[in-house]
Design an enzyme around this catalytic site. Structure first.
Site, short mmCIF file in Angstrom:
data_model
loop_
_atom_site.label_atom_id
_atom_site.label_comp_id
_atom_site.label_asym_id
_atom_site.label_seq_id
_atom_site.Cartn_x
_atom_site.Cartn_y
_atom_site.Cartn_z
N GLU A 171 0.82 -1.21 0.00
CA GLU A 171 0.00 0.00 0.00
C GLU A 171 0.86 1.28 0.00
OE1 GLU A 171 -3.16 -0.25 -0.72
OE2 GLU A 171 -3.34 1.93 -0.59
N GLY A 172 2.07 1.20 0.61
CA GLY A 172 2.97 2.36 0.62
C GLY A 172 3.34 2.77 -0.81
N HIS A 173 3.73 1.78 -1.61
CA HIS A 173 4.07 2.07 -3.01
C HIS A 173 2.84 2.60 -3.76
CE1 HIS A 173 7.06 -1.33 -2.28
NE2 HIS A 173 7.83 -0.35 -2.67
N GLN B 157 23.15 -1.10 -4.10
CA GLN B 157 22.83 -0.58 -2.76
C GLN B 157 22.75 -1.67 -1.69
OE1 GLN B 157 18.96 1.04 -4.33
NE2 GLN B 157 18.22 0.53 -2.30
N GLN C 273 8.37 8.58 3.41
CA GLN C 273 9.03 9.08 4.62
C GLN C 273 9.58 7.94 5.48
OE1 GLN C 273 9.77 12.13 5.51
NE2 GLN C 273 10.51 11.52 7.52
N ASP D 93 11.67 5.78 4.63
CA ASP D 93 13.11 5.84 4.38
C ASP D 93 13.55 7.31 4.49
OD1 ASP D 93 13.57 2.99 3.61
OD2 ASP D 93 12.08 3.51 2.11
N SER E 272 6.50 -2.38 4.51
CA SER E 272 7.81 -2.59 3.89
C SER E 272 7.77 -3.93 3.16
CB SER E 272 8.88 -2.64 4.98
OG SER E 272 10.06 -3.24 4.48
N SER E 273 8.45 -3.98 2.02
CA SER E 273 8.50 -5.26 1.29
C SER E 273 9.18 -6.32 2.14
CB SER E 273 9.27 -5.08 -0.02
OG SER E 273 8.70 -4.04 -0.77
N ARG E 274 10.04 -5.89 3.07
CA ARG E 274 10.77 -6.85 3.91
C ARG E 274 9.92 -7.44 5.03
NH1 ARG E 274 15.37 -3.19 2.63
NH2 ARG E 274 16.96 -4.47 1.64
O1 PAF Z 1 13.51 2.94 -1.70
C1 PAF Z 1 13.79 2.10 -2.59
O2 PAF Z 1 12.99 1.23 -2.90
C2 PAF Z 1 15.14 2.19 -3.29
O3 PAF Z 1 16.14 2.56 -2.41
C3 PAF Z 1 15.12 3.09 -4.53
C4 PAF Z 1 14.83 4.54 -4.17
C5 PAF Z 1 14.08 2.60 -5.51
C6 PAF Z 1 16.49 3.05 -5.22
O4 PAF Z 1 16.82 1.77 -5.62
#
Ligand code: PAF
Length: 281
Positions: free
Chosen positions: A35-37, A61, A148, A150, A185-187
């Site tokens: 839902e965040g996305h 990353q 927010q 992240d 979070s996806s995690r």
């Molecule tokens: O927040 C994320 O999902 C990632 O860090 C991002 C901004 C897509 C960069 O890979």
């Protein structure tokens, strides 16, 4: 909804939008939507004519011992969800498209990346700012949307956009939470039933912080201890960091003053969760 796998394809799509006089919004993601996305996508839809969602699990990353290989992936599910909220194009490139052989140019924000997740995850923000700059250069959006949850990532990207005079607006939207307060979070899918139940301590400790500030507590050390004690006494929870810092420079504080962030990272087994709250004193 257009699905683009190459830089040439997404550039063509954006060119068509521009030719039709449309503004373009970008929602950078690593997929496995929640839902965040979807909230970021819906908000992007409200303020931009065309919305591009990038879906790319950026190897740059992730540290060598992190969860790159296990990161949840389900392109068909993601594409269906994005289509449902009216996304116009998905940009989902393979690694060779983003980092072809010989790639050796990186974007790095200094200073504010030396704290919080920057300390626990060396190289993480260099990977984020490199891929986000590439996405900004490829899509050239008018606005880009971040969450927010992240908070440090959002600050680092805002800093990069300002310092490198990138011509776009960074929009940061509030954290979307489950009913019991856990930040989406996806995690979260990694958590066992018991860990999931105990993970609500992240949000509860942030609420306790806010309540103490509202009651007049200004001592950062005492506020930090309050949160650390709550988290440490929760079964299975291991504190990575709990910090109270100034916003936007992320400097340590003895007394709360102005805009301050309480940010935390907590491990449940192999799963590392982050959350934060910002107060104005
Ligand atoms: O927040 C994320 O999902 C990632 O860090 C991002 C901004 C897509 C960069 O890979």
């Amino acid at each position: 909804m257009r699905v683009c796998r190459t830089i040439a394809e997404i550039r063509n799509f954006v060119r068509e939008c521009r030719a039709a006089g449309q503004t373009v919004g970008l929602v950078p993601t690593m997929g496995y939507f929640h839902e965040g996305h979807l909230t970021l996508m819906r908000e992007a839809k409200k303020s931009c004519d065309a919305v591009v969602v990038s879906l790319y699990i950026n190897p740059l990353q992730f540290g060598p011992k992190e969860d790159f290989a296990e990161y949840p992936r389900d392109f068909d599910r993601d594409a269906a969800m994005a289509r449902e909220v009216g996304v116009d194009a998905i940009f989902a490139p393979p690694d060779e498209e983003m980092y072809p052989e010989g790639f050796c140019t990186y974007v790095e924000v200094t200073g504010i990346t030396g704290r919080l997740c920057g300390l626990s995850r060396p190289g993480h923000f260099r990977g984020v700012t490199t891929v986000v700059s590439k996405l900004f250069n490829i899509v050239r959006p008018d606005r880009a949307f971040f969450g927010q949850k992240d908070a440090q990532q959002a600050m680092v990207i805002q800093r990069m956009v300002q310092d490198l005079n990138m011509d776009l607006e960074v929009v940061v939207l509030p954290t979307v939470r489950e009913e019991d307060g856990l930040a989406m979070s996806s995690r979260n899918v990694y958590l066992s039933v018991e860990q999931r139940r105990n993970a609500t301590v992240l949000y509860r400790s942030l609420c306790a912080f806010r309540e103490a500030v509202e009651r007049g507590e200004r001592d950062a050390g005492k506020l930090r201890r309050l949160m650390v004690e709550m988290i440490s006494s929760t079964p299975g929870a291991e504190v990575d960091y709990v910090e109270i810092l100034s916003v936007p420079f992320l400097e340590p504080l003895e007394k709360l003053r102005g805009r301050c962030i309480a940010a935390l990272a907590v491990r449940f087994g192999k799963t590392r969760l982050i959350d934060n709250t910002i107060v104005e004193v």
